[in-house]
Design an enzyme around this catalytic site. Sequence first.
Site, short mmCIF file in Angstrom:
data_model
loop_
_atom_site.label_atom_id
_atom_site.label_comp_id
_atom_site.label_asym_id
_atom_site.label_seq_id
_atom_site.Cartn_x
_atom_site.Cartn_y
_atom_site.Cartn_z
N GLY A 162 -21.63 -14.34 13.64
CA GLY A 162 -20.24 -14.20 13.22
C GLY A 162 -20.13 -13.15 12.13
N CYS A 163 -19.26 -13.38 11.18
CA CYS A 163 -19.03 -12.43 10.09
C CYS A 163 -20.33 -12.07 9.38
CB CYS A 163 -18.05 -13.03 9.09
SG CYS A 163 -17.88 -12.07 7.58
N PHE A 164 -20.68 -10.79 9.39
CA PHE A 164 -21.97 -10.42 8.80
C PHE A 164 -21.98 -10.51 7.28
CE2 PHE A 164 -20.82 -5.75 10.19
CZ PHE A 164 -19.76 -5.70 9.30
N TYR B 280 -11.86 -15.59 1.93
CA TYR B 280 -12.01 -15.48 3.39
C TYR B 280 -12.89 -16.60 3.93
CZ TYR B 280 -14.64 -14.32 7.53
OH TYR B 280 -15.28 -14.43 8.73
#
Length: 220
Positions: free
Chosen positions: A40-42, A197
């Site tokens: 997912g989000c690195f 986030y």
Amino acid sequence: MLRHYTIKSVALAGMIALGIFAQSKTGHAQTQETLVVAGGCFWCVEADFERVTGVSEVVSGYTGGTTANPTYKEVTGGGTGHYEAVEIRFDPAVVTREKLLDLFLRSVDPTDAGGQFCDRGDSYRTAVFADTPEAERDAERAIAAAGQALGQTIVTPVLPAGTFYPAEDYHQDYYKGDKLVLTRFGPKRQSSAYKAYRNACGRDERVKELWGADAPFAGS
């Protein structure tokens, strides 16, 4: 004659010391290995694994697709075939590849084939990239063990390693940056924007729900 002998001795000792230093640096460099995973989000995967003892560096980037030198916009827009991924550089004498794989699988939702948490789409899917048959076997064993521990089917694939393209500079170490950025939460420093986030995306909440006490990084 004595002075000449002393100078030669000092010079020789210096050369020996330099040789030992060079050998030690070369030996250290040779112990470094890499593991490429997509979770997912690195930003989040980078933040998680830079906390692990034995990991020297984690680089955010793109891999698994066909587009050369892709941009973030191209990858997240779809069509490149690339995943958001990280390259974990580590010392196997301190932390093993098997341990890193176990930590990785317990830091994501490996039962989700459509993305990770609030980030949906192909570029946010999980994967492990193997560059040797041994690395492939290690990954398969780790996935089988995770599936057994979880009691669910793991959809994280093991894929052949390809070219890893580092992401744009502003993505590297985003989680601890202090540059002021405009976000949907308003103007924030990068580190604060990252935390906002991560919380809003529900990453840690879902990992805790899935893995319970085995979740290693929830709250990073």
